[in-house]
Design an enzyme around this catalytic site. Structure first.
Site, PDB file in Angstrom:
ATOM      1  N   HIS A   1       1.257   4.782  -2.646  1.00 47.08           N
ATOM      2  CA  HIS A   1       0.864   5.520  -3.865  1.00 47.08           C
ATOM      3  C   HIS A   1       2.121   6.160  -4.421  1.00 47.08           C
ATOM      4  O   HIS A   1       2.764   6.954  -3.710  1.00 47.08           O
ATOM      5  CB  HIS A   1      -0.159   6.602  -3.518  1.00 47.08           C
ATOM      6  CG  HIS A   1      -1.400   6.064  -2.873  1.00 47.08           C
ATOM      7  ND1 HIS A   1      -2.576   5.872  -3.567  1.00 47.08           N
ATOM      8  CD2 HIS A   1      -1.641   5.653  -1.598  1.00 47.08           C
ATOM      9  CE1 HIS A   1      -3.489   5.379  -2.746  1.00 47.08           C
ATOM     10  NE2 HIS A   1      -2.949   5.234  -1.544  1.00 47.08           N
TER      11      HIS A   1
ATOM     12  N   ASP B   1       1.729   4.120   2.598  1.00 44.94           N
ATOM     13  CA  ASP B   1       0.681   4.935   1.966  1.00 44.94           C
ATOM     14  C   ASP B   1       1.279   6.080   1.137  1.00 44.94           C
ATOM     15  O   ASP B   1       1.420   5.941  -0.077  1.00 44.94           O
ATOM     16  CB  ASP B   1      -0.305   5.450   3.024  1.00 44.94           C
ATOM     17  CG  ASP B   1      -1.688   5.739   2.467  1.00 44.94           C
ATOM     18  OD1 ASP B   1      -1.925   5.485   1.284  1.00 44.94           O
ATOM     19  OD2 ASP B   1      -2.548   6.219   3.235  1.00 44.94           O
ATOM     20  N   ASP B   2       1.599   7.207   1.755  1.00 49.33           N
ATOM     21  CA  ASP B   2       2.135   8.379   1.042  1.00 49.33           C
ATOM     22  C   ASP B   2       3.335   8.897   1.840  1.00 49.33           C
ATOM     23  O   ASP B   2       3.263   9.955   2.490  1.00 49.33           O
ATOM     24  CB  ASP B   2       1.058   9.467   0.937  1.00 49.33           C
ATOM     25  CG  ASP B   2      -0.153   8.970   0.167  1.00 49.33           C
ATOM     26  OD1 ASP B   2      -0.057   8.855  -1.063  1.00 49.33           O
ATOM     27  OD2 ASP B   2      -1.172   8.672   0.815  1.00 49.33           O
TER      28      ASP B   2
ATOM     29  N   GLU C   1     -11.237   3.523   5.801  1.00 48.15           N
ATOM     30  CA  GLU C   1     -10.190   4.447   6.281  1.00 48.15           C
ATOM     31  C   GLU C   1     -10.923   5.557   7.049  1.00 48.15           C
ATOM     32  O   GLU C   1     -10.854   5.608   8.274  1.00 48.15           O
ATOM     33  CB  GLU C   1      -9.393   5.008   5.103  1.00 48.15           C
ATOM     34  CG  GLU C   1      -8.311   6.014   5.494  1.00 48.15           C
ATOM     35  CD  GLU C   1      -7.626   6.674   4.274  1.00 48.15           C
ATOM     36  OE1 GLU C   1      -8.171   6.613   3.154  1.00 48.15           O
ATOM     37  OE2 GLU C   1      -6.541   7.271   4.477  1.00 48.15           O
TER      38      GLU C   1
ATOM     39  N   HIS D   1       0.853  -1.190   0.000  1.00 44.73           N
ATOM     40  CA  HIS D   1       0.000   0.000   0.000  1.00 44.73           C
ATOM     41  C   HIS D   1       0.884   1.233   0.000  1.00 44.73           C
ATOM     42  O   HIS D   1       1.267   1.753   1.049  1.00 44.73           O
ATOM     43  CB  HIS D   1      -0.920  -0.028   1.239  1.00 44.73           C
ATOM     44  CG  HIS D   1      -1.948   1.061   1.262  1.00 44.73           C
ATOM     45  ND1 HIS D   1      -3.135   0.945   1.956  1.00 44.73           N
ATOM     46  CD2 HIS D   1      -1.978   2.291   0.678  1.00 44.73           C
ATOM     47  CE1 HIS D   1      -3.832   2.062   1.819  1.00 44.73           C
ATOM     48  NE2 HIS D   1      -3.142   2.896   1.041  1.00 44.73           N
TER      49      HIS D   1
ATOM     50  N   HIS E   1      -9.540   0.795  -1.396  1.00 45.90           N
ATOM     51  CA  HIS E   1      -9.488   1.510  -0.122  1.00 45.90           C
ATOM     52  C   HIS E   1     -10.905   1.462   0.463  1.00 45.90           C
ATOM     53  O   HIS E   1     -11.876   1.806  -0.228  1.00 45.90           O
ATOM     54  CB  HIS E   1      -9.121   2.973  -0.330  1.00 45.90           C
ATOM     55  CG  HIS E   1      -7.665   3.231  -0.564  1.00 45.90           C
ATOM     56  ND1 HIS E   1      -6.955   2.641  -1.560  1.00 45.90           N
ATOM     57  CD2 HIS E   1      -6.796   4.053   0.100  1.00 45.90           C
ATOM     58  CE1 HIS E   1      -5.691   3.082  -1.515  1.00 45.90           C
ATOM     59  NE2 HIS E   1      -5.575   3.927  -0.524  1.00 45.90           N
TER      60      HIS E   1
END
Ligand code: ADE
Ligand code: ZN
Length: 340
Positions: free
Chosen positions: A18, A277-278, A199, A16, A196
């Protein structure tokens, strides 16, 4: 052995992340300059200071703006290369990496350009470090189901290296049902499905990701704990949840890391992995996430090994490669035992 060394030594998968969320401010500035573009920040420090989020949407607004500096195949190549080198240094053996085509096609940048950049970077990083990577093409859920279908049609000639479709962006008010047709079409093309869900959105979105979209893996899913029947189903069917603790902290899904439900999820028998994630926006790559859950949540060495193992089992790798990585993990555990 320090906790940092231990985490790095664990063979693991990242499931996971991006790619647009790995755009570090210094690369953002250098690409903006190279492409003659202006940014809403004057300095790297100013950019970092702006990365204080109140919720998912407050992050997404900055994230989409940042991605606009990506213009050429070389830009996408550099972005992917920087991530893969960091991931390999963190002990990631295989990554399944989200990209948001509509963020780029919406600016007039075609599939061939970014797919060429991604694929060349993945091939070169594999030769350099041994890491492997597959791509997951995400539909932006703040756009329509029809736009998702049109994006999939555009993508069809460029699917080499794409293992699955995903669903990301603003969750609340944009339920999975809107993307039923796009997912059905993607699955008919042989793509796997993730989404997703849970969340910021309710457990009902996790149900519909599973039942309407045919999602095989849920990204985040932390709010699943609010629904006992859902937890039982996820446990029984061994549905993987890709959890991102530092993201949940940065986007205020939890107030403090100490409040994160990861230990409860592990105790309940959910197939959870830990991911970034980011990472350029949330203050840490996958290794940082492992270290911070050790420090703040008391996940011990055995727990970190279990999470690395889950990440391998939750991937879309062929069984033979999964077995190789599980064997490598067992060897690294034995070596650490001997060193202790
Ligand atoms: N796009 C990038 N990061 C995301 C996240 N955490 N949730 C939804 N969409 C995203
Ligand atoms: Zn995400």
């Amino acid at each position: 052995m320090s906790i940092g060394d231990l985490v790095r030594a664990l063979p693991k998968c990242e499931l996971h992340v991006h790619i647009e969320g790995t755009l570090e401010p210094d690369l953002m500035f250098s690409l903006a300059e190279r492409n003659g573009m202006s940014l809403p920040f004057q300095t790297v420090d100013e950019a970092r200071a702006a990365y204080r989020f109140t919720d998912l949407q407050s992050f997404l607004d900055i994230y989409y703006r940042g991605a606009s500096v990506l213009q050429t195949a070389e830009d996408f190549y550099e972005l992917m290369t920087a991530y893969l080198d960091r991931a390999a240094a963190d002990g990631v053996r295989h990554a399944e990496i989200f990209f948001d085509p509509q963020t780029h096609t919406g600016r007039g940048i075609g599939f061939k350009l970014f797919m060429d950049g991604f694929r060349d970077a993945i091939a070169d990083a594999g030769r350099r470090t041994g890491i492997s990577a597959d791509l997951i093409m995400c539909f932006l859920r703040h756009l329509s189901g029809e736009e998702a279908l049109a994006t999939l049609a555009d993508a069809e000639a460029h699917l080499e290296g794409v293992v699955a479709v995903g669903l990301d962006s603003s969750e609340t008010g944009n339920p999975p049902e809107l993307f039923e047709e796009a997912y059905a079409r993607a699955r008919s093309l042989g793509l796997r499905a993730v989404a997703h869900a849970g969340e910021e959105g309710p457990p009902g979105y996790v149900w519909s990701a599973l039942e309407v979209l045919g999602a095989e893996r849920i990204d985040h899913g932390v709010r699943s704990l609010e629904d006992e029947v859902l937890v039982s189903r996820l446990v029984e069917e061994r549905v993987p949840l890709t959890v991102c603790p530092l993201s949940n902290l940065a986007l205020r899904v939890v107030d403090t890391l100490e409040d994160h439900p990861l230990p409860t999820m592990m105790e309940r028998g959910l197939l959870v992995s830990v991911n970034s994630d980011d990472p350029a926006y949330f203050g840490g790559y996958v290794g940082d996430n492992y270290r911070r859950i050790h420090e703040s949540l008391g996940v011990d060495e055995a727990g970190l090994v279990a999470l690395a193992r889950n990440s391998i089992l939750s991937s879309f790798l062929a069984e033979s490669r999964k077995n190789d990585l599980i064997d490598e993990l067992a060897r690294s555990e034995r070596d650490q035992g001997e060193l202790a």
